[in-house]
Design a protein around this motif. Structure first.
Motif, mmCIF file in Angstrom:
data_model
loop_
_atom_site.group_PDB
_atom_site.id
_atom_site.type_symbol
_atom_site.label_atom_id
_atom_site.label_comp_id
_atom_site.label_asym_id
_atom_site.label_seq_id
_atom_site.Cartn_x
_atom_site.Cartn_y
_atom_site.Cartn_z
ATOM 1 N N GLU A 19 0.802 -1.222 0.000
ATOM 2 C CA GLU A 19 0.000 0.000 0.000
ATOM 3 C C GLU A 19 0.835 1.272 0.000
ATOM 4 O OE1 GLU A 19 -2.801 -0.447 3.192
ATOM 5 O OE2 GLU A 19 -3.664 -2.252 2.297
ATOM 6 N N VAL A 20 2.154 1.152 -0.081
ATOM 7 C CA VAL A 20 3.033 2.321 -0.056
ATOM 8 C C VAL A 20 3.003 2.996 -1.424
ATOM 9 C CG1 VAL A 20 5.420 3.115 0.167
ATOM 10 C CG2 VAL A 20 4.509 1.412 1.763
ATOM 11 N N ARG A 26 10.020 5.217 -6.263
ATOM 12 C CA ARG A 26 10.786 6.152 -5.447
ATOM 13 C C ARG A 26 12.222 5.662 -5.336
ATOM 14 N NH1 ARG A 26 7.242 7.078 -0.487
ATOM 15 N NH2 ARG A 26 8.875 8.537 0.056
ATOM 16 N N SER A 27 13.116 6.594 -5.190
ATOM 17 C CA SER A 27 14.534 6.247 -5.131
ATOM 18 C C SER A 27 15.041 6.331 -3.696
ATOM 19 C CB SER A 27 15.345 7.168 -6.035
ATOM 20 O OG SER A 27 15.170 8.511 -5.641
ATOM 21 N N ALA A 28 16.230 5.814 -3.516
ATOM 22 C CA ALA A 28 16.892 5.845 -2.211
ATOM 23 C C ALA A 28 18.292 6.407 -2.409
ATOM 24 C CB ALA A 28 16.969 4.442 -1.631
ATOM 25 N N GLU A 29 18.868 6.862 -1.323
ATOM 26 C CA GLU A 29 20.238 7.361 -1.354
ATOM 27 C C GLU A 29 21.179 6.240 -1.794
ATOM 28 O OE1 GLU A 29 22.552 9.012 2.075
ATOM 29 O OE2 GLU A 29 20.668 10.141 2.305
ATOM 30 N N LEU A 30 22.037 6.532 -2.743
ATOM 31 C CA LEU A 30 22.968 5.527 -3.253
ATOM 32 C C LEU A 30 23.820 4.931 -2.133
ATOM 33 C CD1 LEU A 30 24.181 4.012 -5.640
ATOM 34 C CD2 LEU A 30 25.734 5.934 -5.979
ATOM 35 N N ASN A 31 24.275 5.763 -1.210
ATOM 36 C CA ASN A 31 25.105 5.266 -0.103
ATOM 37 C C ASN A 31 24.352 4.262 0.757
ATOM 38 O OD1 ASN A 31 27.258 6.846 -0.883
ATOM 39 N ND2 ASN A 31 26.779 8.514 0.531
ATOM 40 N N ALA A 61 12.006 1.724 4.987
ATOM 41 C CA ALA A 61 12.425 0.333 4.829
ATOM 42 C C ALA A 61 11.847 -0.254 3.540
ATOM 43 C CB ALA A 61 12.005 -0.491 6.041
ATOM 44 N N VAL A 62 10.580 0.031 3.272
ATOM 45 C CA VAL A 62 9.927 -0.477 2.064
ATOM 46 C C VAL A 62 10.608 0.077 0.818
ATOM 47 C CG1 VAL A 62 7.797 -0.334 0.699
ATOM 48 C CG2 VAL A 62 7.706 -0.995 3.115
ATOM 49 N N ILE A 63 10.876 1.358 0.805
ATOM 50 C CA ILE A 63 11.521 1.967 -0.367
ATOM 51 C C ILE A 63 12.914 1.372 -0.571
ATOM 52 C CG2 ILE A 63 12.379 4.112 -1.397
ATOM 53 C CD1 ILE A 63 9.227 3.666 -1.328
ATOM 54 N N HIS A 64 13.677 1.226 0.497
ATOM 55 C CA HIS A 64 15.016 0.645 0.369
ATOM 56 C C HIS A 64 14.950 -0.805 -0.109
ATOM 57 C CE1 HIS A 64 17.498 3.696 2.939
ATOM 58 N NE2 HIS A 64 16.746 4.270 2.018
ATOM 59 N N ALA A 65 14.003 -1.578 0.416
ATOM 60 C CA ALA A 65 13.856 -2.969 -0.017
ATOM 61 C C ALA A 65 13.436 -3.041 -1.482
ATOM 62 C CB ALA A 65 12.845 -3.688 0.872
ATOM 63 N N GLN A 133 -4.038 2.208 -4.211
ATOM 64 C CA GLN A 133 -3.343 2.816 -3.077
ATOM 65 C C GLN A 133 -1.899 3.183 -3.415
ATOM 66 O OE1 GLN A 133 -4.379 -0.711 -0.920
ATOM 67 N NE2 GLN A 133 -5.380 0.503 0.677
ATOM 68 N N ASN A 134 -1.202 2.284 -4.116
ATOM 69 C CA ASN A 134 0.230 2.518 -4.356
ATOM 70 C C ASN A 134 0.527 3.187 -5.704
ATOM 71 O OD1 ASN A 134 0.265 0.446 -6.376
ATOM 72 N ND2 ASN A 134 0.685 -1.106 -4.825
ATOM 73 N N LEU A 135 -0.492 3.330 -6.541
ATOM 74 C CA LEU A 135 -0.395 3.987 -7.851
ATOM 75 C C LEU A 135 0.498 3.235 -8.837
ATOM 76 C CD1 LEU A 135 -0.139 7.717 -6.679
ATOM 77 C CD2 LEU A 135 -2.196 6.329 -7.092
ATOM 78 N N MET A 136 0.731 1.953 -8.578
ATOM 79 C CA MET A 136 1.595 1.165 -9.457
ATOM 80 C C MET A 136 0.744 0.182 -10.270
ATOM 81 S SD MET A 136 4.482 2.547 -9.036
ATOM 82 C CE MET A 136 5.524 1.452 -9.970
ATOM 83 N N THR A 137 0.269 0.669 -11.418
ATOM 84 C CA THR A 137 -0.500 -0.150 -12.350
ATOM 85 C C THR A 137 0.455 -1.095 -13.089
ATOM 86 O OG1 THR A 137 -0.197 1.416 -14.147
ATOM 87 C CG2 THR A 137 -2.133 1.768 -12.692
#
Length: 183
Positions: A19-20, A26-31, A61-65, A133-137
């Protein structure tokens, strides 16, 4: 035969990420991703719930995973669809409307590649089922995962082929059962 990392990432994302909003977009910090990769390469498990970096921030955590799952697929020495199948994939005219050709190509994969792709795509069907919810069609997921599952390792991919890869991946998601299940 599915790498344990993929299994654990999908399990975590299934439990906490469906549901995120913007999962996989979404991206995460490369480091941060590099640190995670180093920990995994040392054989350490990531406790997405209790790790000090993620404690109290399940969305992070979800975005990083999710980034780690995409990174894993992109870092394979050869794409899961394989170099040998790239030209066959590109030759499929209008993959969104050519189920039989897509299915035949998928079933021609080596068992390990087939199982990895099937596992990832099956999970992506669950993500797409929560798109309200997550906008990922399926199309949005195709944009993210098309180039992550198939690319030629010896050349640049023209824009028209990227669109084709995206459509191919979206087709795998929308017609998962017809394509991946034995008939």
């Amino acid at each position: 035969m599915v790498p344990p990392l993929v299994v654990s990432l999908i399990e975590f994302l299934r439990n906490y990420g469906l549901e995120v909003e913007g999962i996989f977009r979404r991206s995460a910090e490369l480091n941060a991703i590099t640190r995670l990769q180093e920990r995994i390469n040392l054989g350490k498990e990531i406790d997405w719930i209790n790790d000090p970096e993620y404690s109290g921030d399940i969305q992070k955590a979800v975005i990083h995973a999710s980034v780690l799952l995409k990174t894993f697929l992109r870092s394979l020495g050869e794409p899961v669809m394989t170099n040998a199948n790239y030209s066959k994939l590109i030759e499929i005219e209008d993959p969104k409307n050519n189920t039989e050709a897509v299915r035949n190509l998928i079933w021609s994969l080596k068992p390990a590649n087939f199982l990895l792709l099937k596992t990832v795509i099956q999970f992506l069907t669950e993500v797409a089922a929560h798109s309200h919810q997550n906008l990922m069609t399926p199309d949005n997921l195709g944009v993210v995962f098309g180039p992550s599952t198939s690319w030629p390792t010896d050349q640049q991919v023209p824009l028209t082929q990227i669109i084709h890869l995206n459509n191919f991946c979206a087709k795998l998601i929308t017609d998962y059962e017809v394509i991946f299940e034995k008939q």
